[in-house]
Design an enzyme around this catalytic site. Structure first.
Site, PDB file in Angstrom:
ATOM      1  N   HIS A  62       0.833  -1.205   0.000  1.00 22.36           N
ATOM      2  CA  HIS A  62       0.000   0.000   0.000  1.00 22.36           C
ATOM      3  C   HIS A  62       0.866   1.253   0.000  1.00 22.36           C
ATOM      4  O   HIS A  62       0.608   2.201  -0.759  1.00 22.36           O
ATOM      5  CB  HIS A  62      -0.919  -0.015   1.225  1.00 22.36           C
ATOM      6  CG  HIS A  62      -1.554   1.315   1.511  1.00 22.36           C
ATOM      7  ND1 HIS A  62      -2.605   1.815   0.771  1.00 22.36           N
ATOM      8  CD2 HIS A  62      -1.286   2.249   2.463  1.00 22.36           C
ATOM      9  CE1 HIS A  62      -2.961   2.991   1.252  1.00 22.36           C
ATOM     10  NE2 HIS A  62      -2.172   3.287   2.267  1.00 22.36           N
ATOM     11  N   HIS A 115       1.328   5.400  -2.111  1.00 18.44           N
ATOM     12  CA  HIS A 115       1.787   6.726  -1.684  1.00 18.44           C
ATOM     13  C   HIS A 115       3.052   7.220  -2.389  1.00 18.44           C
ATOM     14  O   HIS A 115       3.159   8.405  -2.723  1.00 18.44           O
ATOM     15  CB  HIS A 115       2.049   6.710  -0.174  1.00 18.44           C
ATOM     16  CG  HIS A 115       0.815   6.684   0.658  1.00 18.44           C
ATOM     17  ND1 HIS A 115       0.005   7.792   0.836  1.00 18.44           N
ATOM     18  CD2 HIS A 115       0.228   5.676   1.362  1.00 18.44           C
ATOM     19  CE1 HIS A 115      -1.004   7.476   1.629  1.00 18.44           C
ATOM     20  NE2 HIS A 115      -0.892   6.197   1.957  1.00 18.44           N
ATOM     21  N   GLU A 162      -5.807   9.375   0.752  1.00 24.22           N
ATOM     22  CA  GLU A 162      -6.087   7.939   0.757  1.00 24.22           C
ATOM     23  C   GLU A 162      -7.129   7.531  -0.285  1.00 24.22           C
ATOM     24  O   GLU A 162      -6.959   6.534  -0.993  1.00 24.22           O
ATOM     25  CB  GLU A 162      -6.560   7.500   2.148  1.00 24.22           C
ATOM     26  CG  GLU A 162      -5.489   7.554   3.228  1.00 24.22           C
ATOM     27  CD  GLU A 162      -4.415   6.483   3.058  1.00 24.22           C
ATOM     28  OE1 GLU A 162      -4.525   5.646   2.141  1.00 24.22           O
ATOM     29  OE2 GLU A 162      -3.460   6.506   3.846  1.00 24.22           O
ATOM     30  N   SER A 165      -3.650   1.275  -4.804  1.00 17.27           N
ATOM     31  CA  SER A 165      -2.983   0.050  -4.356  1.00 17.27           C
ATOM     32  C   SER A 165      -3.964  -1.078  -4.068  1.00 17.27           C
ATOM     33  O   SER A 165      -3.570  -2.131  -3.584  1.00 17.27           O
ATOM     34  CB  SER A 165      -2.153   0.328  -3.098  1.00 17.27           C
ATOM     35  OG  SER A 165      -2.993   0.734  -2.018  1.00 17.27           O
TER      36      SER A 165
END
Length: 560
Positions: A388, A393, A433, A452
């Site tokens: 993730h 990110h 997010e 992700s």
């Protein structure tokens, strides 16, 4: 209270245990807002315990502090004197405060209300005789009932306690029954400062005595790091949805997986600022999980990811940081980010508290886990793992504009109230997010949890969820859940539009000071004095000069 004293005594009000089932945290929830609310509860309980201990110590030492409490400010809420009958034995018939016996803390016969500021100062002074005599700077805001005639009494009292007046100014008061407000900055030993506070507060000449801190930060302002090295103190974890705690976790019955998670977590716990990020030798199963997700992201990226993500992803592939069959090492990722945007990576053992995580962003530090999600569920995980972090990110943190946006979120969190941390956490949730934006009238994903997670991304672009326009004020108070795909997503007109709206919203926050990150010293500075502002203006003028010269040269070459 001076900032140094507040920082030195931070551990008094710190959360000293990880958040877990044993401490009352519901294990199956993973919500930044719930994290912030639970953090507030634990801090309040710890703070109350500390203040009660201080009251006991004060009673043992002879100071009658029956009414010790978690004070909001120095002085009573009704602006009345502390002594109920309006008189005090230490005042002389001439109205001047008499010389006090500095060393006799038991001199006061009346009940005295210890405030949080005084508890911090008293604890700092009680460490040793040298600590008692250490020079402390402080500022008082005095509400004078009797007009300017009280100034003489103030100066006389400060002199009695061997204090030095560094600054004094007055102004007409807007409070009923008060003629003037006086701001007095003093320098004196801690023990004398404690006695001075008590003496002034017992005088009927003042409607209130407020202790104003240096750097515009009070002891009630939540402690925050001022340098990336301070992040060593920001490692409070949320032990929720852990494989050892939650029966619904795919690794709950997998002993090998649980041991692996523990092994990697211990590596992160041992990490300190300045250390190289430890190398993790990933197993064949872990690399296979990475490969499955990586391949899926490649298949969906061109059609559904924002252009900034696609461009940065390509740079990571070109630098051979992202390869299909091997999980990248955080040290390599950190070095890559440092060259492109100044961001670095720091290993984390798990999900941090919202305050600690957001604070890290202020220093362009991204806290990343190093463990891998369970192989049986490769395409969706309700907890952060390295897949993730890396695929979601890292690409956008390699984009200069988005990296700046992430840092601004972090800077806004420093010293923010618990309520504002909740709101910032929610905005982060629905943007960084799970954010969506428009590009050429098409819906694109820029949120890390979408990019992700195949199942989350496909759900977001379907006709099932509700799509709302991104407005920080309303987004910040929208409840959300994290056990399944999101029912609501917020769509920005563009990434630039999202950033501008966020900046305008942050300007309305109640934090009484402004901060900036100094890239030369890598420190966060509180902009609370004319000197600091003049220094900053000088730096900005220099930058503007360079920009102006650059424009002139470009125009000159254009016309040649």
């Amino acid at each position: 209270m001076a900032v140094a004293a507040a920082q030195k005594n931070r551990e008094m009000f710190a959360i000293k245990k990880s958040y877990s089932i044993e401490n009352g945290y519901p294990s199956r929830r993973r919500s930044l807002v719930d994290d912030a609310r639970f953090e507030t509860l634990v801090v309040k309980q710890n703070k109350q315990s500390v203040l009660e201990e201080a009251r006991a110590r004060a009673n043992d030492s002879g100071l009658d502090s029956e009414y010790l409490q978690d004070g909001v400010h120095i002085g009573n809420d009704d602006n009345s004197p502390t002594v109920e009958d309006g008189t005090y034995q230490d005042e002389t018939k001439n109205g001047q405060l008499a010389d006090a016996d500095i060393g006799d803390a038991a001199k006061f016969d009346e009940d005295y209300t210890l405030t949080e500021e005084e508890v911090i100062l008293q604890n700092a002074a009680s460490e040793s005789h040298e600590a008692e005599q250490a020079i402390q700077q402080a500022a008082f805001l005095l509400r004078m009932r009797d007009g300017m005639g009280s100034l003489a009494r103030i100066l006389k009292t400060i002199d009695n306690y061997k204090g030095c007046v560094q600054h004094l100014e007055t102004r007409p008061s807007q409070m009923t029954g008060v003629q003037f407000d006086a701001l007095v900055k003093v320098s004196m030993s801690r023990i004398n400062l404690l006695q001075l506070i008590r003496s002034l507060r017992q005088s009927t000449a003042f409607a209130g005595v407020n202790l104003v801190s240096e750097n515009n930060i009070s002891s009630k302002t939540p402690w925050f790091p001022c340098h990336a090295s301070d992040l060593d103190n920001c490692n409070h974890l949320m032990t929720k949805y852990e494989p050892e705690l939650d029966m619904n976790h795919p690794g709950f019955a997998d002993k090998v997986y649980r041991e692996r998670r523990k092994e990697i977590a211990e590596i992160a716990f041992a990490y300190k600022y300045g250390d190289p990020i430890p190398h993790i030798t990933y197993t064949e199963t872990e690399n296979a999980t990475w490969h499955r997700v990586f391949k899926t992201v490649l298949d969906l990226m061109d059609k559904h990811a924002c252009s900034e993500y696609i461009a940065a992803f390509g740079k990571l592939v070109a630098a051979k940081i992202f390869v299909p069959h091997q999980i990248p090492q955080l040290e390599d990722v950190s070095n890559f980010l440092r060259k492109h945007t100044g961001f670095t990576v720091r290993p984390a053992a798990g999900l941090l508290t919202s305050r600690d995580f957001l604070a890290s962003l202020a220093f362009r530090v991204f806290q990343s886990t190093q463990y891998v999600r369970h192989a049986t569920r490769p395409f969706h995980t309700p907890e952060p793992d390295c897949i993730h972090e890396l695929l979601g990110h890292i690409p956008l943190l390699a984009d200069p504009s988005f990296a700046q946006f992430s840092q601004e979120i972090g800077l806004a969190s420093l010293g923010a109230s618990d309520t504002e941390i909740e709101k910032l956490s929610t905005v982060y949730w629905f943007t960084v997010e799970f954010g969506l934006c428009k590009e050429n009238q098409e819906l694109k994903a820029y949120g890390a949890a979408l990019l992700s997670s195949t199942s989350e991304l496909l759900h977001a672009i379907s006709d099932k969820p509700e799509l709302r326009p991104f407005e920080p004020a309303s987004t910040a108070v929208q409840p959300y859940q994290d056990q399944d795909v999101q029912p609501i997503y917020y769509v920005a007109e563009s990434l630039e539009d999202a950033k501008e709206k966020f900046r305008r919203w942050v300007s309305t926050m109640s934090r009484p000071f402004e901060v900036r990150f100094n890239p030369h010293t890598e420190r966060v500075e509180v902009l609370d004095s004319v000197d600091k502002l003049e220094t900053l203006i000088g730096q900005l003028n220099t930058e503007m000069l360079h920009l102006t010269n650059a424009v002139k040269k470009l125009k000159g070459s254009h016309f040649e």
